[in-house]
Design an enzyme around this catalytic site. Sequence first.
Site, mmCIF file in Angstrom:
data_model
loop_
_atom_site.group_PDB
_atom_site.id
_atom_site.type_symbol
_atom_site.label_atom_id
_atom_site.label_comp_id
_atom_site.label_asym_id
_atom_site.label_seq_id
_atom_site.Cartn_x
_atom_site.Cartn_y
_atom_site.Cartn_z
ATOM 1 N N LYS A 177 45.477 53.346 25.546
ATOM 2 C CA LYS A 177 44.147 53.167 26.139
ATOM 3 C C LYS A 177 44.309 53.241 27.657
ATOM 4 O O LYS A 177 44.848 52.329 28.281
ATOM 5 C CB LYS A 177 43.544 51.808 25.771
ATOM 6 C CG LYS A 177 42.136 51.664 26.327
ATOM 7 C CD LYS A 177 41.753 50.227 26.616
ATOM 8 C CE LYS A 177 41.658 49.845 28.060
ATOM 9 N NZ LYS A 177 40.801 50.602 28.967
ATOM 10 N N GLU A 252 53.411 43.711 32.869
ATOM 11 C CA GLU A 252 53.750 43.998 34.262
ATOM 12 C C GLU A 252 52.467 43.721 35.051
ATOM 13 O O GLU A 252 51.469 44.408 34.881
ATOM 14 C CB GLU A 252 54.240 45.454 34.345
ATOM 15 C CG GLU A 252 54.190 46.118 35.680
ATOM 16 C CD GLU A 252 54.890 45.355 36.764
ATOM 17 O OE1 GLU A 252 55.861 44.640 36.486
ATOM 18 O OE2 GLU A 252 54.422 45.436 37.902
ATOM 19 N N CYS A 286 50.983 47.450 42.828
ATOM 20 C CA CYS A 286 51.505 46.112 42.506
ATOM 21 C C CYS A 286 52.559 45.740 43.528
ATOM 22 O O CYS A 286 52.785 44.569 43.812
ATOM 23 C CB CYS A 286 52.157 46.089 41.137
ATOM 24 S SG CYS A 286 51.281 46.936 39.876
ATOM 25 N N GLN A 333 35.986 46.787 43.061
ATOM 26 C CA GLN A 333 37.252 46.496 43.746
ATOM 27 C C GLN A 333 37.047 46.478 45.263
ATOM 28 O O GLN A 333 37.618 45.652 45.974
ATOM 29 C CB GLN A 333 38.306 47.544 43.344
ATOM 30 C CG GLN A 333 39.692 47.304 43.934
ATOM 31 C CD GLN A 333 40.289 45.955 43.544
ATOM 32 O OE1 GLN A 333 39.926 45.369 42.539
ATOM 33 N NE2 GLN A 333 41.184 45.448 44.383
ATOM 34 N N GLU A 388 46.718 37.992 45.417
ATOM 35 C CA GLU A 388 46.826 39.448 45.462
ATOM 36 C C GLU A 388 45.454 40.042 45.787
ATOM 37 O O GLU A 388 44.459 39.707 45.142
ATOM 38 C CB GLU A 388 47.309 39.983 44.118
ATOM 39 C CG GLU A 388 47.542 41.475 44.136
ATOM 40 C CD GLU A 388 48.092 42.014 42.821
ATOM 41 O OE1 GLU A 388 47.585 41.632 41.757
ATOM 42 O OE2 GLU A 388 49.030 42.826 42.879
HETATM 43 C C1 UN1 Z 1 53.014 49.964 41.533
HETATM 44 O O1 UN1 Z 1 53.418 49.360 42.511
HETATM 45 O O2 UN1 Z 1 51.918 49.667 41.033
HETATM 46 O O3 UN1 Z 1 57.613 51.844 43.439
HETATM 47 C C2 UN1 Z 1 53.803 51.073 40.943
HETATM 48 C C3 UN1 Z 1 56.637 52.536 43.726
HETATM 49 C C4 UN1 Z 1 56.146 53.533 42.716
HETATM 50 C C5 UN1 Z 1 55.499 52.834 41.567
HETATM 51 C C6 UN1 Z 1 54.594 51.730 42.021
HETATM 52 N N1 UN1 Z 1 57.238 54.346 42.300
HETATM 53 O O4 UN1 Z 1 56.097 52.433 44.794
#
Ligand code: UN1
Length: 498
Positions: A177, A252, A286, A333, A388
């Site tokens: 999804k 994650e 993230c 957002q 965050e």
């Molecule tokens: C993310 O931070 O949501 O390490 C993924 C990075 C990418 C992946 C990021 N290769 O910045």
Amino acid sequence: MADVTEYKNYINGEWVNSRTGETFENRNPANIDDVVGVFQKSNEDDVNDAIAAAKEAYKSWRLVPAPKRAEILNGIADRTVKEKERLSRDMTREMGKVLKETRGDVQEAIDLGYYMVGEGRRQFGYTTPSELPNKFNMCMRQPLGICGLITPWNFPMAIPSWKMMPALILGNTIVIKPATDTPLSVVNYVKIMEEAGLPPGVVNIVTGSGRNVGEPLMRHKDVSCISFTGSTDVGRRISEACATDFRHCHLEMGGKNCIFVMNDADIDLAVDGALWGAFGTTGQRCTASSRMIVHKDVIKEFTDKLVARAKALKVGDGLDESVDMGPTINESQMNTVLKYIDIGKNKDGAKLLCGGERLTGGKYDKGFFTMPTVFGDVTSDMTIFQEEIFGSVTSITECASFEEGIDLCNNTAYGLSASIYTRDINKAFSAMRDVYTGIFYVNAPTIGAEVHLPFGGVKNTGNGHREAGIAGLDVFSEWKSVYIDFSGKIQRAQIDNN
Ligand code: UN1
């Protein structure tokens, strides 16, 4: 609307309408008049169809020799290379990040694809001596069955590849999804898989909302494993849903990543890293560098240089190659980002050094653009230091010593990524050891992970798993230990040999 493409679900090797008969629009966040496509607004019935297809396909896919599965994955990666430019443009149109970044996103899917092709001929278990004579011991990986994948909008192809490629090479089947904001990139990827000869039912895609698609997917008892990237709140609910019947669950989630700039750092290098780490992908990673912890001796120079560079960033449509930073993914957002800016200014009492507003006027009115924003005088008790934001906002916090800097880095509920800028090797190694995160960088920002190393974090970021690299295989397989006794008699371990 006449020339807008309607995209279907892919279930059991067929592109099909949702049983709801309803669709939803996917609009370009840089220009809301641009409808990228129309997608199936699916529900539980579609999820059940997809799971039934995946269940049937699992019977044969798990028995296909892994090197043969790898040949198909190799075809997928080859086709992705050929289609890279088109896929990147589609991705910028639906997600907003600039073209050089969407090319990187597609490249990451290619890299992970080829990496997992190699796992077709590795997937190592091991043999080890037995404690008894004439007995042979070994262990090997076995697939889990059906994997339910729930993927985010910020890396619309890379993150799906982190989950799909290892699941497939191990012999699992998939129901995915994609995020409602970026379904096209996953539809494009699955189309490539179909063209590369993946058998029907091995991968199924069901588009729609978290409530109507994600929820029944994560609760279905035939789904052996859920792999999710997204918010901590949703992750907690998935974890609880899987816990009652002990189904695998890989999460994650958020991050509040810091760059620690020591007083012996190369400041220009640190500013380069801070700019890229904070405003790359409009801060919607993230791993984004949302906290700068800076030694008091260099904080003025670092701040002045970072603010000047942030002000100079060109914000706009990511399809324009001269643009540095694209829009925020959607209106809600953007409003969250603006809410945090308001909290930073008015509740926290931090000092707004640049940015702080939505960009308006002309083409900006058609999209969700926010200014690159830097806060100074930020302290660890402030909301903008702790929560965050997932947008174009970063903060600068002063520290008086190396030890205080390390404490500040660790002063967060999350633990995904962190970095230090220093020329002192002793400090670099100490920080590497003492900052508690899943990813750590020296003299580089908190973003930029490569696919052959484990990706994930500690504390509220994850639940003890990693994706990508060999570690990613652990999410989608179980170990089986096998004992073969060729002595022709009963041999009791721990008893007959002592
Ligand atoms: C993310 O931070 O949501 O390490 C993924 C990075 C990418 C992946 C990021 N290769 O910045």
